[in-house]
Each structure stands twice: as C-alpha cells, then as structure tokens.
Design an enzyme around this catalytic site. Structure first.
Site, PDB file in Angstrom:
ATOM      1  N   HIS A  59       3.514  26.978  64.732  1.00  0.00           N
ATOM      2  CA  HIS A  59       4.630  26.034  64.851  1.00  0.00           C
ATOM      3  C   HIS A  59       5.589  26.479  65.952  1.00  0.00           C
ATOM      4  O   HIS A  59       6.570  27.177  65.702  1.00  0.00           O
ATOM      5  CB  HIS A  59       5.358  25.960  63.505  1.00  0.00           C
ATOM      6  CG  HIS A  59       6.233  24.765  63.346  1.00  0.00           C
ATOM      7  ND1 HIS A  59       6.322  24.066  62.171  1.00  0.00           N
ATOM      8  CD2 HIS A  59       7.056  24.132  64.211  1.00  0.00           C
ATOM      9  CE1 HIS A  59       7.165  23.058  62.319  1.00  0.00           C
ATOM     10  NE2 HIS A  59       7.632  23.084  63.548  1.00  0.00           N
ATOM     11  N   LEU A  62       7.447  24.242  72.612  1.00  0.00           N
ATOM     12  CA  LEU A  62       7.474  24.742  73.995  1.00  0.00           C
ATOM     13  C   LEU A  62       8.306  23.844  74.902  1.00  0.00           C
ATOM     14  O   LEU A  62       8.633  24.213  76.023  1.00  0.00           O
ATOM     15  CB  LEU A  62       6.049  24.874  74.546  1.00  0.00           C
ATOM     16  CG  LEU A  62       5.190  25.979  73.902  1.00  0.00           C
ATOM     17  CD1 LEU A  62       3.786  25.967  74.490  1.00  0.00           C
ATOM     18  CD2 LEU A  62       5.822  27.356  74.104  1.00  0.00           C
ATOM     19  N   ASN A 277      16.534  23.030  60.637  1.00  0.00           N
ATOM     20  CA  ASN A 277      16.062  22.101  59.617  1.00  0.00           C
ATOM     21  C   ASN A 277      14.596  22.381  59.330  1.00  0.00           C
ATOM     22  O   ASN A 277      13.792  22.301  60.257  1.00  0.00           O
ATOM     23  CB  ASN A 277      16.242  20.656  60.114  1.00  0.00           C
ATOM     24  CG  ASN A 277      16.048  19.646  59.006  1.00  0.00           C
ATOM     25  OD1 ASN A 277      15.944  20.020  57.842  1.00  0.00           O
ATOM     26  ND2 ASN A 277      15.966  18.384  59.361  1.00  0.00           N
ATOM     27  N   ASP A 304       8.542  28.236  63.852  1.00  0.00           N
ATOM     28  CA  ASP A 304       9.335  27.040  64.167  1.00  0.00           C
ATOM     29  C   ASP A 304      10.279  27.344  65.340  1.00  0.00           C
ATOM     30  O   ASP A 304      11.435  26.902  65.357  1.00  0.00           O
ATOM     31  CB  ASP A 304      10.104  26.529  62.945  1.00  0.00           C
ATOM     32  CG  ASP A 304      10.635  25.105  63.145  1.00  0.00           C
ATOM     33  OD1 ASP A 304      10.336  24.491  64.197  1.00  0.00           O
ATOM     34  OD2 ASP A 304      11.352  24.612  62.260  1.00  0.00           O
ATOM     35  N   HIS A 308      16.954  25.861  72.325  1.00  0.00           N
ATOM     36  CA  HIS A 308      17.951  24.891  72.807  1.00  0.00           C
ATOM     37  C   HIS A 308      18.804  25.570  73.866  1.00  0.00           C
ATOM     38  O   HIS A 308      19.002  26.783  73.833  1.00  0.00           O
ATOM     39  CB  HIS A 308      18.845  24.406  71.664  1.00  0.00           C
ATOM     40  CG  HIS A 308      18.134  23.541  70.683  1.00  0.00           C
ATOM     41  ND1 HIS A 308      17.666  22.290  71.000  1.00  0.00           N
ATOM     42  CD2 HIS A 308      17.779  23.757  69.393  1.00  0.00           C
ATOM     43  CE1 HIS A 308      17.066  21.760  69.952  1.00  0.00           C
ATOM     44  NE2 HIS A 308      17.110  22.629  68.966  1.00  0.00           N
TER      45      HIS A 308
END
Lengths: 436, 314
Positions: A59, A62, A277, A304, A308
């Site tokens: 997970h 990219l 989340n 995950d 950002h």
C-alpha cells in the site's frame, strides 16, 4: 547482478529458517544458500547483521502521474529501498487514476527507467474511482496490475463490490477495500472518542469502518472472491476478518505501522502530521491490532505511505489532507513496538513485511529459497537512532520524527543489485522546517 | 499549603484545560478589580498603553468581539480589528501566512476566533505574541467560561460544590468544554443534558454526569446554563424539529421550578428564543444573561492585563 553475502544470520519465515549462512546471488536470482560459500564476485560482509527476504509494501502512494510535487516514482522508490523495501504496490488514486492500461504502462515504464525497486501497480475498481462503472479490470491485470482498489474512496455500491469480487476471482487477483462509510463521519478528522470530544473535532467512528468490513466479508463469502481489507484499524474489523476466515471466506488484511504505534491521545498536539485515514484509534483498538498480529489474523504490515507537500500540511488540522509517509520508518517502528515490546518474535515480523505480502497478492519474492528473486534486505537490529527529517521521500509528513528506535535497514538489494547501502550513503542535508 | 498565583505561567490563553485552579482564581480576582473601572465616569486605565492588540476574527461574533475591543480600549491598548471577509483570506492566504504578516507589524497580543479547533495553538506555537483564544471550533472558549464562573461566584459566593446543569447542543459547543474544565477544576458539580444524538462520545470521562432528561438535569440545580441549538452546524439527522426540541428540552418557567430556589439562569448567547429557552425565563427574575455580558468585559480586561505581565494588586 552477482553478489555474495557472507556471515549473515539468515531469517526466512517462508521456510522457517533462522541460521548463520552465506547467500550467493547470480544473474539477479538467489542460487545458493549454504555455509561458507566461496565465489569470485562482489562480497557483502554481513557479520553481525540479519539477512531477510526483501520487504514488500502492499500500500504505497507514489503520486505519479499527476501529483509530482508530493512524490514521484523515483523519489518514492528511493524512500522504499531506504526502508528495506524491494517492491511496492502503487495505489491507483493518481491523477489521472490508474483506471486504464495506458496509465498502468506509464507507471511501469517510469519505474523501469527511474525506479529504485520493483513497482507493482494497483488498478482502479471503477472508472475514475467514482464507484459507478467497473474499470476494464482484465486489461488492467494484463497490463501488470496485481490487485484493484478505489483506495481513498470506499466502494459504496454493494452491487459494484459484489461484481468486482466476482470478476476478479476470474483474474485471480484481490479487491482491496478502503472500508469507510463516510455518512457516519460528519466531517470527521480523527477517531471519534474521548479525545475528539475533548478537542471538539469531528469524529470518524470505528463503526464507519466496521459496517463496511462486515458487508464486504459477506460479499466475499457470497462470491468466493478475494477481499483484502486495507489498513484495518478497529476491534470490529479484526473480529470480522478473523470470524470470516475461520468460516472459509477468502479474506486477508493489512495494518499500518502508525496504527500499531500510536493512538488518538497524541492528536492533542493538533499536529497535522498525525492526521490520516483511518485515523489513529483509541488504545483498545490499537490493542486489538496487536492481538490480531500475534494470533495470525493480520497477513501483512503495509505502510499506506501517503506523501503530502509541506504547505498542504501546514494548515489547520481540519483542512490538512489525510495521510502520513511510512516507508522509511516502518521497520524501525515495527521492530520497536512489536519485537522489542515482545508482541511477536522477529521471524513473524519479517513474515508480515515480506513473505506475508507476497502471499496475499501472489507476488514473486518474500523468500530466500534457491531460485527465487535476489531481493534481500539487510538489517542491524542493535542500531539505535533518532528519526530525523532526512527522508529520501520528497515529503516529510512522518509522525515519527524525534522518536528513538532500534533496528535499522543497512542495505537493500533488488535483483542482486545493492540499491540502498546505509554503510556508505551520506545523509541528505537536514531540512530545518518545524513540523506542524 | 496552597500557593497563591500572582501571574499566569503561559504567554497565551489557549483554553481552560491547561490552567491551574490557582490561575483561574487569579483571573477572577483580578476581574473583580476591573469591574469597578467600567462603572466610573472615565472608564479607562493606562495598563496596556503603547501595546498593540489585534482582534483576528475569522468567524462571526458579536458579543465576544465587542467585549474584547471594549476591554482593550479600557486598558488603553491600541486595537485593530481584522475580519476574514474583505481580507486576503478571501484570496486564499493561509492562516499562518496571515498571522505571520500581522506579526511583522509587532502586535503584543492577538485575539483569535476561528472555526477550526487548534487554530489558536497553531499561532501560539509559531508567534512571539500572546495568543488569546476567543473560540476555536467546538474546542474551547476560555474567556466565556471565565465570565460564567465570575458571574456564578459573584452571585452565589463560591464555585466549589455548586450544582451546574448545562443543557443543549453539547456536541457542537466550545462553551461547554471550557465550562467543564473550569467547573470541575474548581470542584463544582456538572450535569449535562441533551438528546443522545447531541451528546459527544465519552464526555462523561471529563468528570461530568450525563442525563437525557431536562427535568432530571434541573432537579437540585443551583445554576442552569442553556446552550444555543446550533442549527447551522448539523444536518437534519440529529434532531427531528425545533418544535420537538422545545417540547422536550426547552426551558420554561414551569419546568424551571424543579431547580433549586433562586437558581441562576445563564446563556452564553446568542439565544434562540422559543427554541432552547422561553422568553419568560430569559427575561425573568433569575436570568443573569445580561450580567454575563457585563462581566465579560471585566474578565477579558483581567486576561489581557495578566498576559501582558500584570500582577494582582492586593
């Protein structure tokens, strides 16, 4: 492509192996695993270190194509090998999403050109990730997608989920489900519980995840399809997976390092580095994750990894995007919180990071058997270090900056080539920005 | 021995949660002195002369904004009001950029009202100015809780052991959270009442009693604090109708009789008459709603004064 690794403690859960051995890699594959091997090739002295099958992340975001300011295939795979990963599964929610073969092929071509590790694309379940019409799943699979998911967007339409599970059973690939009924969230930004009440923030209740997990294990049972529950984070999600699997349903699940290590209590700092989340849950949910790891309910630890840009996270908690990076800290965090904390032993952790993920998505690797891929990770379990903002990822939104961890990735070898060498590589210059 | 605080520990007032009971008492005691200033013919003291206070109101406000401005002026501070509308916020400037630009003009204090929880802390972590939280989302509204406590203490002579019932939209209220922190620290007994659909998760862990009946909440109450039903903050899924809410949780003169003799009726405003409170109660003999507003100025003067480094003068 040829490499001899000597003096290693070899831990390979795929064959219950934990012994002092040498490994020979030739033409990108492991050819011999034995005592005191000799070969006239480049030699890596792994004295005092642990050699394991390369980690596989089920997970990873990219961000390429479309959001290269957050991450690229080049930077994301650099982060991956720095974290001991020899392969990552790239999530479909790019811009445009990976809902047609042209995007899959672009990702694979870019990975072949600039990737530091293997990249396995994940296709979209629905066109445009909209949850309406099924994407061309057979063509995506043929182009190289190893699973399908609308990750980030739950598949609300039960009929679409049912048909996708049916259709993918023909292809032999899993449907990865981001389980969240956002109707229950009311603009939620953190786990609904005591701390969301204390902080006055909108809550994401455990029920929003659990209601959809329950629905989807029923659909998996009805269709015989393979459901893979992404980033499971609650007591009820674990119970549903455990119960369904006992009754023969083809359901697997992954958990993330941050849900293993952290709880919603830490959100009192209002740091957007702690916003993701599913959200950090309360301690009872975290304990259920640990229990499910120990009893075998959990198949894989997946990061995950959600990079950002600094500016996007440098805003009010309510306004920040969900997601944290995880590739470069996953092993240290899990070694600290699972092995050193005596939840599980080292071979089980390696299984969760490597052999388990390979099994779940039916990927090559995850083993050091002779004849398998020369994908190997070398670890120093005694190394003690503080996590600093010196990531290979373009992003720095890690909740673990400042944590002291044990267990460092020393080298990562992909197809017999050393792609990360922590013995020699200079640390990138420190960035000075304070985390929000 | 209990030590008497003579100054606040932090440069900021972000909430009641970080305050000690001694600091709360210090603010209330200081406010007593300032209340008298507002009753003089010349309503001004020079305490903050030469200091610049920016009122950064990113969300609508009448009482709090005006009250802060009056408090600042009575302390002789230079004040500047900044609202989101008509500013660069509408051009997409981030809160941090806005704040850093304001900071470049060297304010000594920034009073901030913002719809997102934690926004005042964001500024406090980054700026040297004193930050005063004038309400952040549903998180805290510390000066409201302080003025409520001031009003209760002035009327009843104490906070310890007082039975305070808070009724209304608990889930979306910052006032209730600050009041719970303050009242429990000062050893008052707090009861919350609302339909379960307006009660946030696990709030009883904050040390309060939770009931779902107005009559049960009123029984034995010394203070009845009504909260506004924040219709704009919820869909139609938490309450069937305002009519039904009034019939089940609206405070009427008849129902108020269940409270203790002389119980104070409070409301932080703005009121929805005929929704959470009948006009006969709001304007009735036990209502201290307008006293709360008067006391707000004195309490905010005390907060500004103490954060500026002032001490309680005995």
């Amino acid at each position: 492509m040829n490499l001899l690794i000597t003096n290693a403690r070899v831990v390979d859960p795929s064959q219950d192996l934990d012994a002092k051995l040498d490994l020979l890699i030739e033409e990108g594959s492991i050819t011999r695993v034995d005592k005191k091997l000799k070969a006239n090739v480049e030699t890596f002295d792994a004295g005092g270190l642990v050699v394991v099958p390369g980690f596989i992340d089920l997970h990873t975001h990219l961000r390429e194509p479309g959001q290269e300011h957050k991450e690229t295939i080049a930077s994301g795979t650099m982060a991956a090998v720095a974290g001991g990963y020899t392969a990552v599964c790239a999530m479909a929610n790019t811009v445009p999403p990976n809902d047609e073969r042209a995007v899959t092929e672009m990702v694979l071509a870019e990975a072949a050109r600039h990737g530091a590790c293997r990249v396995y694309p994940i296709g979209a379940v629905s066109k445009g990730l909209k949850g309406e019409a099924m994407a061309e799943l057979a063509e995506l699979h043929a182009a190289g997608c190893v699973a399908v998911s609308d990750d980030g967007n739950p598949v609300y339409n039960a009929q679409l989920m049912r048909r996708a599970l049916e259709y993918c059973s023909m292809l032999g690939i899993p449907v990865i489900a981001h389980e969240e009924d956002a109707n229950l969230n009311e603009g939620g930004v953190m786990h609904e519980g005591f701390y969301s009440t204390l902080l006055g923030m909108g809550g994401i209740p455990a029920a929003s995840e659990e209601t959809l997990v329950a629905r989807d294990v029923i659909l998996a049972k009805a269709t015989g399809g393979h459901l893979h529950v992404a980033h499971a984070s609650t007591v009820g999600a674990m119970d549903a997976v455990r119960h369904a699997r006992r009754s023969g349903v083809k359901v697997t699940c992954e958990v993330t390092p941050h849900h293993i290590a952290l709880t919603d209590e830490s959100v009192q700092s209002f740091s957007t580095w702690l916003k993701m989340n599913p959200p950090l849950r309360s301690a009872d949910h975290r304990d259920a994750i640990l229990e499910a790891i120990a009893d075998g309910t959990v198949d894989a630890i997946a990061t995950d990894h959600a990079p950002h840009h600094f500016d996007e996270k440098n805003v009010e908690f309510d306004l920040a995007p969900f997601g944290v990076i995880g590739l470069e800290t996953a092993f240290g965090v899990c070694y600290e919180r699972l092995v050193r904390a005596k939840v599980i032993k080292l071979p089980r952790l390696i299984d969760l990071l490597s052999s388990g993920p390979a099994r779940v998505f039916n990927l090559p690797g995850g083993t050091l058997r002779e004849g398998s891929l020369g994908d190997i990770t070398i670890l120093d379990l005694d190394a003690r270090y503080e996590v600093t903002n010196t990531f290979r990822s373009k992003a720095s939104n890690s909740p673990f900056i400042g944590e002291t961890l044990h267990g460092r990735v020393v080298a990562t070898i992909v197809g017999g080539v050393v792609r990360f060498d922590g013995r020699a590589v200079a640390e990138p210059a420190k960035r000075s920005r304070k985390k929000p | 021995m209990r030590t008497q605080s003579s100054a606040l520990r932090s440069k900021d007032l972000l909430g009641i949660e970080p305050l000690t009971p001694e600091e709360i008492t210090l603010i209330l005691d200081t406010a007593e002195g300032f209340k008298e200033v507002s009753e003089r013919p010349v309503k001004k003291v020079p305490a903050l002369r030469g200091q610049l206070v920016i009122n950064l109101f990113m969300e609508a406000s009448t009482r709090t904004r005006v009250s802060f401005e009056i408090a600042e002026k009575r302390l002789s501070a230079d004040t500047l009001n900044f609202a989101a509308s008509g500013s660069s916020v509408e051009k997409g400037e981030t809160l941090i950029d806005t704040a850093e630009n304001l900071m470049a003009m060297h304010p000594d204090m920034i009073v901030i009202r913002h719809k997102h929880p934690g926004a005042p802390k964001m500024l406090a972590d980054r700026l040297p100015a004193s930050i005063i939280n004038a309400g952040d989302g549903a998180h805290e509204h510390p000066t409201q809780a302080l003025l409520d406590a001031f009003t209760i203490r002035e009327r009843l002579g104490r906070l310890q052991g007082v039975n305070v019932s808070i009724i209304g939209d608990i889930a979306h209220s910052r006032v209730v959270r600050s009041n719970i922190h303050l009242l429990t620290k000062m050893k008052a007994n707090v009861t919350l009442a609302s339909p379960p659909s307006l009660m946030p998760a696990e709030i009883e862990k904050m040390g309060v009693r939770v009931v779902h009946s107005l009559d049960e909440a009123l029984e034995g109450a010394d203070v009845v604090m009504m909260l506004r039903i924040q219709l704009e903050r919820q869909g139609k899924l938490s309450l069937p109708s305002l009519r039904e809410y009034y019939n089940t949780f609206g405070l009427t003169p008849e129902r108020l009789r269940r409270a203790n003799e002389g119980a104070l009726v409070m409301h932080p405003g703005p009121m929805n008459r005929g929704v959470e409170i009948a006009s006969d109660v709001a304007d009735g003999p036990y209502s201290v709603i307008l006293e709360q507003v008067t006391n707000g100025v004195a309490v905010r003067m005390a907060v500004l004064y103490l954060l500026a480094g002032g001490h309680l003068v005995e």
